[in-house]
Enzyme design. Structure first.
Site, short mmCIF file in Angstrom:
data_model
loop_
_atom_site.label_atom_id
_atom_site.label_comp_id
_atom_site.label_asym_id
_atom_site.label_seq_id
_atom_site.Cartn_x
_atom_site.Cartn_y
_atom_site.Cartn_z
CD GLU A 83 -1.62 -0.70 3.59
OE1 GLU A 83 -2.52 0.20 3.72
OE2 GLU A 83 -1.62 -1.65 4.08
CB CYS A 120 -2.55 -5.01 6.22
SG CYS A 120 -2.16 -3.44 6.73
CG HIS A 244 -2.95 -7.00 10.28
ND1 HIS A 244 -1.68 -6.61 9.67
CD2 HIS A 244 -3.74 -5.85 10.40
CE1 HIS A 244 -1.71 -5.46 9.65
NE2 HIS A 244 -2.84 -4.55 10.19
P1 HMG Z 1 -3.25 6.74 20.70
O1 HMG Z 1 -4.55 7.49 20.93
O2 HMG Z 1 -2.09 7.76 20.86
O3 HMG Z 1 -3.08 5.96 21.95
O4 HMG Z 1 -3.29 5.88 19.65
P2 HMG Z 1 -3.61 5.63 23.52
O5 HMG Z 1 -4.01 6.84 24.23
O6 HMG Z 1 -5.04 4.79 22.97
O7 HMG Z 1 -3.02 4.64 24.31
C1 HMG Z 1 -2.65 3.19 23.49
C2 HMG Z 1 -2.66 2.27 24.62
O8 HMG Z 1 -1.82 2.61 25.67
C3 HMG Z 1 -4.02 2.30 25.33
O9 HMG Z 1 -4.23 1.03 25.63
C4 HMG Z 1 -3.51 2.95 26.76
O10 HMG Z 1 -4.41 2.78 27.62
C5 HMG Z 1 -2.31 2.57 27.00
P3 HMG Z 1 -5.93 0.30 25.59
O11 HMG Z 1 -6.69 1.37 26.63
O12 HMG Z 1 -6.22 0.70 24.18
O13 HMG Z 1 -5.69 -1.01 26.02
N1 HMG Z 1 -1.23 3.50 27.71
C6 HMG Z 1 -0.31 2.97 28.76
N2 HMG Z 1 -0.12 1.82 29.03
C7 HMG Z 1 0.87 1.76 29.92
N3 HMG Z 1 1.55 2.79 30.37
C8 HMG Z 1 1.26 4.18 30.35
C9 HMG Z 1 0.24 4.28 28.97
N4 HMG Z 1 -0.30 5.34 28.35
C10 HMG Z 1 -1.32 4.91 27.61
N5 HMG Z 1 1.87 5.07 30.62
C11 HMG Z 1 -3.66 4.19 18.14
C12 HMG Z 1 -3.30 4.56 19.46
C13 HMG Z 1 -3.72 2.80 17.93
C14 HMG Z 1 -5.25 4.62 17.99
C15 HMG Z 1 -2.81 5.00 17.15
O14 HMG Z 1 -1.26 4.49 17.14
C16 HMG Z 1 -3.26 4.83 15.77
O15 HMG Z 1 -3.88 5.53 15.00
N6 HMG Z 1 -2.60 3.74 15.00
C17 HMG Z 1 -2.86 3.59 13.49
C18 HMG Z 1 -4.11 2.91 13.10
C19 HMG Z 1 -3.94 1.36 13.74
O16 HMG Z 1 -2.98 0.97 13.99
N7 HMG Z 1 -4.97 0.75 13.90
C20 HMG Z 1 -5.22 -0.58 14.32
C21 HMG Z 1 -6.28 -1.11 13.47
S1 HMG Z 1 -6.60 -1.16 11.97
C22 HMG Z 1 -5.30 -2.12 11.13
O17 HMG Z 1 -4.77 -2.74 11.54
C23 HMG Z 1 -5.13 -1.88 9.73
C24 HMG Z 1 -3.58 -1.17 9.38
O18 HMG Z 1 -2.68 -2.08 9.78
C25 HMG Z 1 -3.76 -0.54 7.80
C26 HMG Z 1 -3.90 -1.59 7.06
O19 HMG Z 1 -4.85 -2.28 6.90
O20 HMG Z 1 -3.70 -0.88 5.95
C27 HMG Z 1 -3.33 0.02 10.40
#
Ligand code: HMG
Length: 445
Positions: A83, A120, A244
């Site tokens: 991609e 992906c 994935h």
């Molecule tokens: P964010 O909002 O910056 O992170 O983005 P957050 O605040 O949600 O924190 C992440 C996790 O860390 C959370 O855990 C927090 O609680 C924890 P959860 O509550 O979800 O279990 N956390 C901590 N833990 C321990 N100690 C700490 C601490 N602070 C926070 N101090 C987000 C996270 C994944 C949304 C962002 O990185 C993003 O937008 N990523 C890109 C999109 C993505 O990867 N999506 C996944 C599903 S879609 C997919 O897999 C397809 C893809 O591969 C593309 C394709 O298919 O082409 C992406």
């Protein structure tokens, strides 16, 4: 019916390492625990100035062909899943073939080349195409080269920046393969979604939180479809369940939902019912909210049980090991998870020949696909020949300033003059632009 599957795999990681806890988190003013514990990521692999999707794909393929003693004429099909393509017409596979023709005597004149796109999940779709081509008897004794290659970079300051990665996985698909055969049953969950997309732009537009919900919904549908199509999902029947892995934390969320589904109607469900009560079923509730609350509560309890923990630690946790060190490789990610699981068996000296993998692929936009694979007797030798852990170890650990520079180098809107941070050796490198705007490559001795 001839068995068809993956005969060999070679992996190429981007040469640079961005340490998320030591380098990225402090610069972002974030607690390192967000990356290492929350997302489950220690580092991202990033490409040096002379690396891109073509060099990584060509380097992995070159190593694979040399190791297997193959000539270009042995390959009847090259499909690249990506991609991160930079051309809407000329497929990346032609660039890769051009690179390989620089170092092999023969050519790929009669190989069918293409490019697969569905975020992906495209890597798995390309495997599927190769499987069908061979099963249909159109291969004339030749093999297929399937390569998943991506530079998974996000715009600076996008939350996705934490999950970046870059690398290629080259897979040789053949009859009577050494690593795994593909079972015929498949399940799909597919819907028109606007959660992660790149409408003629380099870096994705992402609704991160929603993308996670869409991932879980499509996986559930694919699982239901897989079972309906005759697929076996009993948790004890699978050595590993590679998902994935955009980041390991995502798999941690998906796994209990998958397990919940897999144990339905089994002796495990009965044993669990005695400990945490029966699984809620939607027809027992008046509203979907009440059902959602009950199932959320049940899933929380499920994750605390010994049965679930043992299954997760045995069959899922080992599959995210490589991802935790390199980040999201988009199309290559689930194929890293397969390798990661098999390395766990190799390290433990466990013979998993004849055992199965339940492979859960996913692509945003959005589609999930589930199928099973059977591990073949040559898997140990193939794994032992791979160099991925040496490559991971050898990456150049960059400073935050170097990270900013290298992100600009790979940003098509920036013009930069950044020196390479590593020295290429016996590999393909990007060598500037041609007169029609094509990217050019050369092999460095
Ligand atoms: P964010 O909002 O910056 O992170 O983005 P957050 O605040 O949600 O924190 C992440 C996790 O860390 C959370 O855990 C927090 O609680 C924890 P959860 O509550 O979800 O279990 N956390 C901590 N833990 C321990 N100690 C700490 C601490 N602070 C926070 N101090 C987000 C996270 C994944 C949304 C962002 O990185 C993003 O937008 N990523 C890109 C999109 C993505 O990867 N999506 C996944 C599903 S879609 C997919 O897999 C397809 C893809 O591969 C593309 C394709 O298919 O082409 C992406």
């Amino acid at each position: 019916m001839t068995e068809v599957g993956i005969d060999a795999i070679e992996i190429e990681t981007g040469k640079l390492k961005l340490d998320l806890a030591e380098t990225f988190a402090p610069a972002q003013g974030e607690d390192p625990g967000k990356y290492t514990k929350g997302l489950g990521l220690d580092a991202s692999s990033l490409p040096d100035t002379y690396e891109d999707i073509v060099t990584m794909a060509a380097n992995a393929s070159h190593r694979l062909m040399k190791r297997k003693g193959l000539e270009p004429e042995d390959i009847g099909r090259i499909d690249v899943a990506t991609e991160s393509a930079f051309d809407n017409s000329k497929p990346v596979s032609t660039y890769v073939a051009g690179c390989l023709e620089q170092v092999f005597d023969g050519d790929f004149l009669h190989a069918n080349k293409g490019e697969r796109k569905f975020a992906c999940v495209a890597g798995t779709q390309a495997l599927d195409d190769a499987f069908n081509w061979i099963r249909a008897g159109r291969n004339q004794g030749r093999k297929a080269l399937v390569i998943a290659t991506d530079t998974a970079l996000y715009a600076r300051d996008d939350p996705g920046e934490a999950t970046q990665g870059a690398g290629a996985v080259a897979m040789l698909i053949d009859e009577n393969p050494d690593i795994v055969t593909f079972e015929p049953e498949q399940g799909f969950g597919s819907a028109d979604e606007t959660d992660f997309l790149k409408p003629n732009q380099q870096f994705p537009s992402v609704d991160g939180k929603r993308s996670m919900q869409v991932y879980l919904a499509r996986m559930r549908e694919a699982m239901q479809d897989f079972v309906r199509n005759g697929g076996d999902v009993h948790p004890e029947n699978f050595a590993y369940v590679p998902f994935h892995t955009p980041f390991p934390g995502m798999v941690r969320k998906a796994a209990p939902l998958g397990y919940r589904h897999c144990v339905r109607g089994t002796d495990i469900e009965e044993a669990l019912a005695e400990e945490i009560g029966p699984q809620p079923r939607s027809d027992e509730f008046d509203t979907s909210e009440e059902f959602l609350d009950a199932i959320t509560e049940y899933t929380k309890k499920l994750q605390e049980t010994d049965q679930y923990r043992e299954w997760y630690e045995r069959a899922v946790e080992p599959t995210v090991d490589i991802s935790s060190q390199v980040g999201n490789w988009y199309t290559g990610s689930v194929h890293l998870a397969r390798v990661s699981g098999l390395f766990d068996a190799l390290d433990a000296g466990r013979d998993v020949t004849g055992k199965q993998l339940l492979v859960a692929s996913y692509g945003s936009g959005a589609q999930a696909e589930i199928h099973a694979e059977t591990i073949q007797s040559g898997w140990q030798d193939e794994l032992e020949a791979m160099t991925i852990f040496e490559q991971i170890e050898d990456r150049h650990d960059i400073s935050f300033q170097e990270y900013e520079d290298i992100h600009d180098v790979h940003n098509h809107d920036e013009t930069t003059d950044v020196e390479p941070m590593t020295t290429p050796h016996e590999e393909f490198v990007f060598d500037g632009w041609g007169r029609m705007g094509e990217r050019q490559y050369r092999y460095v001795e």
